[in-house]
Scaffold this motif. Structure first.
Motif, PDB file in Angstrom:
ATOM      1  N   LEU A 159      33.609  18.933   1.571  1.00  0.00           N
ATOM      2  CA  LEU A 159      34.952  18.420   1.275  1.00  0.00           C
ATOM      3  C   LEU A 159      34.958  17.009   0.690  1.00  0.00           C
ATOM      4  O   LEU A 159      36.006  16.518   0.282  1.00  0.00           O
ATOM      5  N   SER A 160      33.804  16.361   0.666  1.00  0.00           N
ATOM      6  CA  SER A 160      33.765  14.962   0.212  1.00  0.00           C
ATOM      7  C   SER A 160      33.899  14.823  -1.301  1.00  0.00           C
ATOM      8  O   SER A 160      34.207  13.755  -1.808  1.00  0.00           O
ATOM      9  N   LYS A 161      33.618  15.925  -2.025  1.00  0.00           N
ATOM     10  CA  LYS A 161      33.709  15.827  -3.484  1.00  0.00           C
ATOM     11  C   LYS A 161      34.479  17.007  -4.049  1.00  0.00           C
ATOM     12  O   LYS A 161      34.367  18.128  -3.569  1.00  0.00           O
ATOM     13  N   GLU A 162      35.257  16.718  -5.087  1.00  0.00           N
ATOM     14  CA  GLU A 162      35.962  17.784  -5.792  1.00  0.00           C
ATOM     15  C   GLU A 162      35.418  17.863  -7.216  1.00  0.00           C
ATOM     16  O   GLU A 162      35.092  16.833  -7.808  1.00  0.00           O
ATOM     17  N   PRO A 163      35.309  19.034  -7.845  1.00  0.00           N
ATOM     18  CA  PRO A 163      35.594  20.342  -7.251  1.00  0.00           C
ATOM     19  C   PRO A 163      34.551  20.696  -6.180  1.00  0.00           C
ATOM     20  O   PRO A 163      33.419  20.231  -6.226  1.00  0.00           O
ATOM     21  N   TYR A 164      34.951  21.510  -5.212  1.00  0.00           N
ATOM     22  CA  TYR A 164      34.052  21.896  -4.134  1.00  0.00           C
ATOM     23  C   TYR A 164      32.877  22.701  -4.694  1.00  0.00           C
ATOM     24  O   TYR A 164      33.057  23.552  -5.563  1.00  0.00           O
ATOM     25  N   ASN A 165      31.696  22.416  -4.176  1.00  0.00           N
ATOM     26  CA  ASN A 165      30.492  23.094  -4.657  1.00  0.00           C
ATOM     27  C   ASN A 165      29.661  23.526  -3.449  1.00  0.00           C
ATOM     28  O   ASN A 165      29.046  22.695  -2.781  1.00  0.00           O
ATOM     29  N   LEU A 166      29.696  24.826  -3.154  1.00  0.00           N
ATOM     30  CA  LEU A 166      29.000  25.347  -1.979  1.00  0.00           C
ATOM     31  C   LEU A 166      27.498  25.076  -2.030  1.00  0.00           C
ATOM     32  O   LEU A 166      26.899  24.637  -1.050  1.00  0.00           O
ATOM     33  N   GLU A 167      26.907  25.343  -3.183  1.00  0.00           N
ATOM     34  CA  GLU A 167      25.451  25.188  -3.319  1.00  0.00           C
ATOM     35  C   GLU A 167      25.024  23.743  -3.089  1.00  0.00           C
ATOM     36  O   GLU A 167      24.075  23.463  -2.358  1.00  0.00           O
ATOM     37  N   LYS A 168      25.751  22.814  -3.712  1.00  0.00           N
ATOM     38  CA  LYS A 168      25.407  21.393  -3.552  1.00  0.00           C
ATOM     39  C   LYS A 168      25.588  20.929  -2.113  1.00  0.00           C
ATOM     40  O   LYS A 168      24.798  20.140  -1.597  1.00  0.00           O
ATOM     41  N   ALA A 169      26.629  21.413  -1.468  1.00  0.00           N
ATOM     42  CA  ALA A 169      26.891  21.024  -0.081  1.00  0.00           C
ATOM     43  C   ALA A 169      25.773  21.500   0.836  1.00  0.00           C
ATOM     44  O   ALA A 169      25.272  20.742   1.673  1.00  0.00           O
ATOM     45  N   VAL A 170      25.356  22.755   0.674  1.00  0.00           N
ATOM     46  CA  VAL A 170      24.260  23.302   1.489  1.00  0.00           C
ATOM     47  C   VAL A 170      22.980  22.533   1.218  1.00  0.00           C
ATOM     48  O   VAL A 170      22.244  22.149   2.146  1.00  0.00           O
ATOM     49  N   ARG A 171      22.713  22.281  -0.064  1.00  0.00           N
ATOM     50  CA  ARG A 171      21.487  21.569  -0.446  1.00  0.00           C
ATOM     51  C   ARG A 171      21.470  20.159   0.144  1.00  0.00           C
ATOM     52  O   ARG A 171      20.432  19.678   0.606  1.00  0.00           O
ATOM     53  N   TYR A 172      22.636  19.507   0.156  1.00  0.00           N
ATOM     54  CA  TYR A 172      22.690  18.134   0.667  1.00  0.00           C
ATOM     55  C   TYR A 172      22.440  18.091   2.178  1.00  0.00           C
ATOM     56  O   TYR A 172      21.720  17.206   2.662  1.00  0.00           O
TER      57      TYR A 172
ATOM     58  N   ALA B 171      15.676   5.063  -3.439  1.00  0.00           N
ATOM     59  CA  ALA B 171      14.529   5.656  -2.743  1.00  0.00           C
ATOM     60  C   ALA B 171      13.979   4.692  -1.694  1.00  0.00           C
ATOM     61  O   ALA B 171      13.632   5.107  -0.579  1.00  0.00           O
ATOM     62  N   ILE B 172      13.929   3.412  -2.026  1.00  0.00           N
ATOM     63  CA  ILE B 172      13.450   2.414  -1.063  1.00  0.00           C
ATOM     64  C   ILE B 172      14.402   2.328   0.129  1.00  0.00           C
ATOM     65  O   ILE B 172      13.974   2.291   1.285  1.00  0.00           O
ATOM     66  N   ARG B 173      15.709   2.314  -0.147  1.00  0.00           N
ATOM     67  CA  ARG B 173      16.687   2.219   0.946  1.00  0.00           C
ATOM     68  C   ARG B 173      16.577   3.399   1.910  1.00  0.00           C
ATOM     69  O   ARG B 173      16.635   3.230   3.128  1.00  0.00           O
ATOM     70  N   ARG B 174      16.420   4.609   1.375  1.00  0.00           N
ATOM     71  CA  ARG B 174      16.280   5.777   2.253  1.00  0.00           C
ATOM     72  C   ARG B 174      14.966   5.726   3.041  1.00  0.00           C
ATOM     73  O   ARG B 174      14.895   6.206   4.165  1.00  0.00           O
TER      74      ARG B 174
ATOM     75  N   THR C  25      17.940  13.339  -4.607  1.00  0.00           N
ATOM     76  CA  THR C  25      17.522  13.779  -3.275  1.00  0.00           C
ATOM     77  C   THR C  25      16.080  14.285  -3.297  1.00  0.00           C
ATOM     78  O   THR C  25      15.291  13.968  -2.411  1.00  0.00           O
ATOM     79  N   PHE C  26      15.735  15.053  -4.315  1.00  0.00           N
ATOM     80  CA  PHE C  26      14.360  15.555  -4.448  1.00  0.00           C
ATOM     81  C   PHE C  26      13.389  14.388  -4.580  1.00  0.00           C
ATOM     82  O   PHE C  26      12.326  14.363  -3.944  1.00  0.00           O
ATOM     83  N   ALA C  27      13.746  13.407  -5.415  1.00  0.00           N
ATOM     84  CA  ALA C  27      12.864  12.267  -5.677  1.00  0.00           C
ATOM     85  C   ALA C  27      12.613  11.450  -4.410  1.00  0.00           C
ATOM     86  O   ALA C  27      11.493  11.001  -4.156  1.00  0.00           O
ATOM     87  N   ARG C  28      13.656  11.250  -3.609  1.00  0.00           N
ATOM     88  CA  ARG C  28      13.504  10.455  -2.381  1.00  0.00           C
ATOM     89  C   ARG C  28      12.569  11.144  -1.395  1.00  0.00           C
ATOM     90  O   ARG C  28      11.696  10.501  -0.803  1.00  0.00           O
ATOM     91  N   VAL C  29      12.751  12.442  -1.229  1.00  0.00           N
ATOM     92  CA  VAL C  29      11.876  13.202  -0.323  1.00  0.00           C
ATOM     93  C   VAL C  29      10.440  13.171  -0.841  1.00  0.00           C
ATOM     94  O   VAL C  29       9.494  12.965  -0.075  1.00  0.00           O
ATOM     95  N   ALA C  30      10.261  13.346  -2.142  1.00  0.00           N
ATOM     96  CA  ALA C  30       8.915  13.349  -2.735  1.00  0.00           C
ATOM     97  C   ALA C  30       8.238  11.990  -2.566  1.00  0.00           C
ATOM     98  O   ALA C  30       7.036  11.917  -2.273  1.00  0.00           O
TER      99      ALA C  30
END
Length: 264
Positions: free
Chosen positions: A25-38, A81-84, A242-247
């Motif tokens: 709900l934090s972003k419009e338009p709603y995106n199920l895939e992005k929400a699950v991924r986040y 990436a440093i902050r995370r 998100t991928f870059a920070r985890v990597a």
């Protein structure tokens, strides 16, 4: 036309949590895939941050000295990436170093000198948001150094890093790589966001038009500093933050032989 995203049972359970609903709900338009991924990213990040605390505790107990360099084009996500990476770590035993333009005195000194002043003491981790590699790419592209100064740097940098590591300091080198299109998109977002506009510099403004020149010097840097280097670069595709920070965190954890069973 994008294919419709099909929710799995696991996805439904994720979206039915507070974090899942907030992400959706934090972003419009709603995106199920992005929400699950986040939400999955947040869970993964939390586990990695526990390991970072374990790594730091080990470094403090063993009097280790660690330097982590983050390089990449403007808006590549180095700062994020440093902050995370550090947000759950003990701030008393780490520092972020992002040096400003050299002073007149520093310009008269050995190029590496102002960076050496920032090196870690026992039990400390230093994160360089840009480093001495400014002279390998940013400075020659923008005419901030002479060709002679550039050549001297390129001839010295591998020996400099060999001295660092032979003195017992652990060195990790990460390069965040983004596409020209993604950089343009991020610059546009920065310019439109009043909370981020301060990030745009005169150098950033020219980054798109000088893209190919940056690429030339970046490739020369990799060729020279991977060939005879004691520490190779880890190049991370950073179009998806998100991928870059985890990597980046995974690479840091895999580069340091900390005690993975250490109690924290």
């Amino acid at each position: 036309m994008h294919e419709e995203y099909i929710l799995t049972q696991e996805d439904v359970e994720i979206l039915n949590t507070n974090k899942g609903l907030t992400a959706l709900l934090s972003k419009e338009p709603y995106n199920l895939e992005k929400a699950v991924r986040y939400v999955k990213y947040e869970k993964k990040l939390k586990k990695l941050q526990v390991e970072l605390i374990r790594l730091q505790s080990w470094a403090i107990d063993e009097n280790e000295r660690i330097i982590v360099i983050f390089e990449g084009r403007d808006a590549a996500g180095k700062g994020g990436a440093i902050r995370r990476t550090i947000e759950r770590m003990n701030p008393r035993h780490l520092r972020i170093v992002a040096l400003p333009k050299p002073t007149e005195d520093e310009q008269s000194q050995w190029y590496f000198q102002r960076y050496v002043k920032q090196f870690p003491k026992a039990g400390e981790i230093i994160f360089f948001d840009r480093s001495w590699y400014n002279r390998a790419v940013v400075e020659p592209v923008n005419d901030f150094c002479t060709l002679e100064e550039y050549d001297i740097f390129m001839n010295q940098v591998n020996d400099f890093e060999r001295m660092i590591t032979e003195s017992g300091i652990r060195l990790v080198k990460i390069y965040m790589s983004i596409s020209k299109k993604e950089q343009a998109k991020r610059f546009d977002e920065i310019k439109r966001d009043p909370l981020k506009q301060w990030k745009m510099t005169a150098v950033d403004e020219r980054a798109q038009e000088l893209w190919d020149v940056y690429t030339k010097y970046k490739n020369l840097m990799f060729e020279k500093t991977n060939e005879g280097a004691v520490v190779p670069w880890k190049i991370i595709r950073a179009n998806r933050k998100t991928f870059a920070r985890v990597a980046a965190i995974n690479h840091l954890l895999s580069s340091i032989p900390y005690d993975k069973n250490k109690k924290i």
